[in-house]
Design an enzyme around this catalytic site. Structure first.
Site, mmCIF file in Angstrom:
data_model
loop_
_atom_site.group_PDB
_atom_site.id
_atom_site.type_symbol
_atom_site.label_atom_id
_atom_site.label_comp_id
_atom_site.label_asym_id
_atom_site.label_seq_id
_atom_site.Cartn_x
_atom_site.Cartn_y
_atom_site.Cartn_z
ATOM 1 N N GLN A 639 -27.707 -20.915 -17.445
ATOM 2 C CA GLN A 639 -27.552 -19.462 -17.500
ATOM 3 C C GLN A 639 -27.299 -19.056 -18.949
ATOM 4 O O GLN A 639 -26.362 -19.539 -19.584
ATOM 5 C CB GLN A 639 -26.373 -19.021 -16.618
ATOM 6 C CG GLN A 639 -26.221 -17.523 -16.494
ATOM 7 C CD GLN A 639 -24.997 -17.150 -15.688
ATOM 8 O OE1 GLN A 639 -23.879 -17.182 -16.214
ATOM 9 N NE2 GLN A 639 -25.182 -16.810 -14.420
ATOM 10 N N TYR A 712 -22.497 -7.543 -18.721
ATOM 11 C CA TYR A 712 -22.704 -8.175 -20.020
ATOM 12 C C TYR A 712 -23.835 -7.457 -20.775
ATOM 13 O O TYR A 712 -24.346 -6.434 -20.308
ATOM 14 C CB TYR A 712 -22.977 -9.662 -19.832
ATOM 15 C CG TYR A 712 -21.793 -10.396 -19.243
ATOM 16 C CD1 TYR A 712 -20.637 -10.612 -19.995
ATOM 17 C CD2 TYR A 712 -21.811 -10.833 -17.921
ATOM 18 C CE1 TYR A 712 -19.536 -11.266 -19.446
ATOM 19 C CE2 TYR A 712 -20.719 -11.483 -17.364
ATOM 20 C CZ TYR A 712 -19.581 -11.698 -18.129
ATOM 21 O OH TYR A 712 -18.492 -12.328 -17.586
ATOM 22 N N ARG A 862 -17.147 -19.077 -5.624
ATOM 23 C CA ARG A 862 -15.767 -19.453 -5.300
ATOM 24 C C ARG A 862 -15.705 -20.544 -4.236
ATOM 25 O O ARG A 862 -14.799 -21.378 -4.249
ATOM 26 C CB ARG A 862 -14.987 -18.209 -4.849
ATOM 27 C CG ARG A 862 -14.737 -17.209 -5.975
ATOM 28 C CD ARG A 862 -14.204 -15.885 -5.457
ATOM 29 N NE ARG A 862 -15.234 -15.122 -4.749
ATOM 30 C CZ ARG A 862 -14.989 -14.004 -4.050
ATOM 31 N NH1 ARG A 862 -13.756 -13.533 -3.971
ATOM 32 N NH2 ARG A 862 -15.984 -13.361 -3.447
ATOM 33 N N CYS A 883 -12.061 -21.815 1.450
ATOM 34 C CA CYS A 883 -11.817 -20.759 0.455
ATOM 35 C C CYS A 883 -11.382 -19.464 1.144
ATOM 36 O O CYS A 883 -12.055 -18.968 2.055
ATOM 37 C CB CYS A 883 -13.082 -20.523 -0.361
ATOM 38 S SG CYS A 883 -12.927 -19.194 -1.574
ATOM 39 N N CYS A 886 -9.071 -15.600 -2.659
ATOM 40 C CA CYS A 886 -7.889 -14.991 -3.265
ATOM 41 C C CYS A 886 -8.134 -14.585 -4.714
ATOM 42 O O CYS A 886 -7.354 -13.823 -5.295
ATOM 43 C CB CYS A 886 -6.709 -15.949 -3.185
ATOM 44 S SG CYS A 886 -6.956 -17.474 -4.134
#
Length: 908
Positions: A639, A712, A862, A883, A886
């Site tokens: 990336q 970005y 995540r 997961c 959080c």
């Protein structure tokens, strides 16, 4: 390397690294000859380790070698697939004993020594060509304190440069060598294997793709490669030894070509036949030769002497292809050889290369007709076989600088892009077949051609099962051929559905094949391998179906979304910590891994300890990381990004003191007002992105992702909330798109049409006067028409009122919160692959997304932070990740990204 002189006579261990291949693993006879030669001529203590038999991990092997105080370790490297294990062993050896001397010989060191040094820099010396005398001189020199710089065949690094001495002179007499050491002979006999022998070395032919003839052609400036045969008496001496002392009756002559210059070597063949009869040795044997070697009278005599099976390198029955491959054969010779062997009742297998750059639909049809005429069960190659070649071969020398030559660094092989688009689509369909049924092919080809010598009932059944598989391949190819002749394009869904039609029948064939396999290779045998095509449940699960993005095949539909790891060195270079992190991730069965953002310019670094791709100095570190991921079986995309206004104050102060953006609009999250970019700076940034893409390709990445979302720099240009310019870079949607368009077009031009370029794309900003869904759709349509390969769909900027990482996702109806955007994109007819990210946590949701919502791949961030092995757990029956969303993993900006809830827990 400067070698410390050895105080005592060295002990040498030769290692044959195992790789999963077509044939049942044998001890490399080359190192067997080296071992026996060193014992006889140098009185050295030697040992051979075949890791296929020992079933040792690289660490255990290295530990055993050091424990035994063996001072020289030699690797026999013939196949690229042996490199990962060899590299791990070499690294461990040097950790345990930095003074140990590591050497390597074989095809790879001879033809690709630069590549091998790049892959395994721990190797101290490489031996090019056949090395009995070279190796003895080398070991004597370091033991007797003599110079090594003039030893022919030696290759090594000195002061950063390769020293590659002349190759040794070709062998003139190989009868003088003792028979090779065979430390695993008893194990081979126990597993019902025929005895492998070498009756000659070299090949006189000059096939354009062949590494073997190239290997032997390097010996001298002569235009013709070398071939030297053992005498008939010497060959039969070795046969008789095993016949009388071990009761062996079946032999495989594993020469590259049993005949050299046929007219000159027929006499050797006649003498061999006479010698076998004279000694009353009732054996069976097989060998490889060319079609133009097959003569009725000679092969009739061979059959009477015990010839049972022949491997013919026919390659094709297309005149153009035979000429292109420089086979020196005619179609008529290939057909005549088949007719003679059939008439004599000699079993045979044929090599067929189905595809090359210039293959046409008519040529595929003709090769299919030939295959059916000789019976598909005689064909050795897979339907996806394509002309490939390695360094220094004639085809490489002719075409190494041509644009349509593709290089696969992982395999160190070159091949051509297929010119005809319809033929290329058929090849893709054949790859799908191969990927699905490859384990079954490995199982059946071993039964068919490695256990050719067993009782008639066994061999008949093995041949029958193998024939069913090959007949199915031919039927499949014919269906694809007919379809594409009548249609313009071949839809992957169509050929995948046809592949699936054969599943149940071939699964039943596998069951029968395993019964045969278990008769000859016992489960406690070190040679036992469980070859299994996937069972129905997994076969029907779209989550584990391969998919292609451009020319890149991804083994399943799971994507690890780009995640800032915060593990790079302070200067942005790749750290060992980052390599270890991705190596572990690459082992977790994730189809595609997208790295965290790598900055294209130093002032675009958007977080702590994020890596860079802004300079050539970063390439080597990335190469090491990519190699580790590939070794684990995953694909990896880099990336590339520029933070623009979204960069922390203290990082920016280190480089320029101020963030930059399309316009001087305050970023409230980062607390700064950026400076507006000048037109010159914008043009420079476009070049920075393009250069970053080129570096990614040089580092071996499978593709790149342009980060256009999350607020970005590129996102800032697209957003009217941030981009308030009045020149050609702002204002209208077309102007705001210009920066991204120039980046993408520049990358595509430099990277080529077949290199995957994808983007993470924002569907809306979630701020007043920001980018809207309608605008995003317009931009996506432009990129789609320009050839963008895939979109990973996201939304939001740092100033958004809505968090693009939604917290506390505990129920299925909270997942996939960007799904509505995908539905809209599908309605607009976007052709590129679609990747959905955003709160995906459970298996039922994943399956619904892939099956009902036409999502191509599912991307998770995540989830993989919490459970890197989530894909493996799905295979074991897990239905939901641990997961809890959080967001603690996202909030510790100066610490490595990890799960702060479950990390270190006992059940992790």
């Amino acid at each position: 390397m400067v070698i410390e002189l050895l105080e005592k006579k060295p002990k040498i261990v030769f290692v044959s690294p195992y790789c999963l291949g077509f044939k049942t693993p044998q001890v490399r006879l080359g190192i067997g000859y080296l071992s026996s030669y060193l014992k006889k001529e140098g009185d050295y203590q030697t040992r051979i380790i075949n890791t296929a038999y020992e079933k040792m991990s690289a660490k255990d092997l290295a530990k055993q070698i050091v424990t035994k105080d063996e001072t020289i370790v030699g690797f026999s490297l013939k196949l690229i697939s042996q490199i990962p294990y060899s590299k791990e062993t070499c690294e461990e050896l040097k950790k345990l004993n930095s003074n140990i001397i590591i050497i390597a010989g074989g095809y790879i060191p001879t033809l690709s020594y630069e590549y091998l040094h790049h892959k395994i820099p721990e190797i101290d010396y490489m031996f090019r060509g056949e090395s009995e005398e070279t190796l003895l001189k080398f070991i004597n020199a370091i033991y007797e304190e003599k110079e090594i710089i003039h030893i022919n065949g030696l290759c090594y690094m000195k002061n950063g440069e390769f020293i590659s001495n002349n190759l040794p002179e070709p062998k003139k007499n190989i009868d003088k060598y003792l028979f090779p050491d065979r430390p695993y002979l008893k194990e081979q006999i126990k597993n019902h294997l025929s005895l492998t022998m070498i009756t000659s070395r070299g090949c006189v032919n000059n096939c354009g793709f062949c590494a073997i003839s190239t290997y032997y052609r390097l010996y001298s400036s002569a235009t013709k490669p070398c071939w030297i045969g053992r005498s008939a008496k010497n060959i039969v001496d070795e046969i008789e030894h095993f016949y009388r002392n071990y009761g062996l009756r079946d032999f495989t002559f594993s020469d590259n070509n049993f005949f050299g210059d046929f007219e000159k070597t027929k006499s050797r063949a006649e003498k061999l036949i006479k010698e076998l009869k004279k000694r009353d040795l009732k054996i069976r044997f097989r060998f490889a030769c060319r079609s133009d070697n097959v003569e009725y009278k000679l092969f009739k005599k061979f059959k009477d002497a015990g010839l049972f099976q022949v491997f013919l390198g026919t390659e094709s029955v297309i005149p153009r292809a035979l000429k292109y491959y420089n086979k020196g054969l005619s179609v008529e010779q290939n057909i005549k050889a088949v007719e003679i062997l059939t008439e004599l009742g000699i079993d045979f297998q044929l090599a067929i290369l189905w595809f090359d750059r210039f293959t046409t639909l008519d040529e595929i049809e003709k090769n299919l007709e030939f295959t059916k005429s000789v019976k598909p069960g005689q064909i050795h190659h897979l339907p996806s076989s394509i002309l490939r070649f390695t360094e220094r071969t004639p085809l490489y020398n002719k075409s190494k600088n041509l644009d349509f030559v593709k290089y696969n660094e992982e395999k160190n092989l070159f091949c051509y892009e297929i010119q005809d688009e319809k033929v290329a689509q058929i090849h893709e369909a054949c790859i799908e077949w191969t990927n699905t049924y490859y384990p079954l092919y490995l199982l059946l080809i071993r039964l068919r051609f490695d256990y050719w010598h067993l009782d008639e009932e066994f061999t008949k059944k093995a041949k029958e099962l193998y024939s069913i598989l090959k007949q199915s391949e031919v039927e499949y190819m014919e269906k694809i051929l007919v379809f594409i002749k009548n249609k313009n394009n071949l839809n992957p869904d169509f050929y995948k559905s046809i592949v699936k039609e054969y599943y149940q029948d071939l699964f039943n064939i596998q069951k029968q094949a395993k019964v045969l396999y278990n008769k000859v290779v016992y489960k406690d045998s070190p040679l036992y391998v469980d070859f299994s095509i996937k069972q129905n449940e997994q076969s029907d699960d779209i989550s584990f179906k391969p998919i292609t993005i451009n020319k890149l095949t991804i083994k399943n539909r799971f994507v690890r979304s780009g995640t800032g790891e915060r593990r790079a060195n302070p200067d942005g270079s790749v750290s060992q910590e980052l390599i270890d992190f991705y190596e572990e991730l690459g082992r977790q069965d994730i189809g595609l891994i997208i790295t965290g953002h790598a900055y294209v310019e130093m002032r675009g670094r958007s977080g702590y300890r994020l890596p860079g791709i802004s300079s050539d100095q970063f390439i080597e570190g990335w190469k090491k990381l990519v190699e580790k991921v590939h070794n684990g079986g995953s694909k990896i995309i880099l990336q590339i990004n520029h933070g623009g206004a979204q960069s922390p104050k203290d990082i920016i102060k280190m480089y320029s003191g101020q963030t930059v953006a399309p316009s001087a609009v305050q970023n409230y999250n980062f607390g700064m007002i950026p400076r507006e970019l000048t037109e010159f700076e914008i043009e420079s940034l476009i070049l920075a992105f393009i250069d970053a893409g080129l570096r990614a390709k040089k580092a071996g990445f499978d593709g790149i992702q342009i980060l256009c979302s999350q607020g970005y720099l590129i996102s800032q240009f697209l957003s009217p909330y941030i981009n308030r310019r009045t020149d050609k870079w702002g204002g209208s949607l077309e102007n705001r798109f210009r920066f991204l368009k120039r980046i993408y077009c520049g990358l595509r031009d430099k990277l080529g049409p077949n290199y995957p370029i994808i983007c993470k794309f924002p569907m809306e900003d979630y701020v007043p006067n920001g980018l809207t869904v309608d605008e995003a759709i317009w931009i996506m349509r432009q990129l789609d028409n320009l050839g963008m390969d895939a979109f990973e769909v996201s939304s939001g900027v740092s100033s958004s009122t809505r968090n693009n990482c939604v917290e506390n996702i505990l129920k299925e109806d909270q997942e996939a919160y960007f799904l509505q955007h995908i539905k809209r994109i599908r309605q607009e007819g976007i052709k590129a692959k679609l990747i959905l990210v955003g709160g995906i946590r459970s298996v039922p949701v994943i399956k619904d997304l892939l099956e009902k919502e036409s999502i191509d791949l599912v991307s998770m961030c995540r989830t993989f932070v919490c459970e890197p092995d989530f894909v493996k757990k799905i295979k074991q029956g897990t239905k939901r990740t641990k997961c809890i969303s959080c967001n603690k993993c996202m909030n510790y900006y100066k610490q490595p990204t990890k799960c702060y809830v479950f990390d270190g827990a006992e059940d992790r």
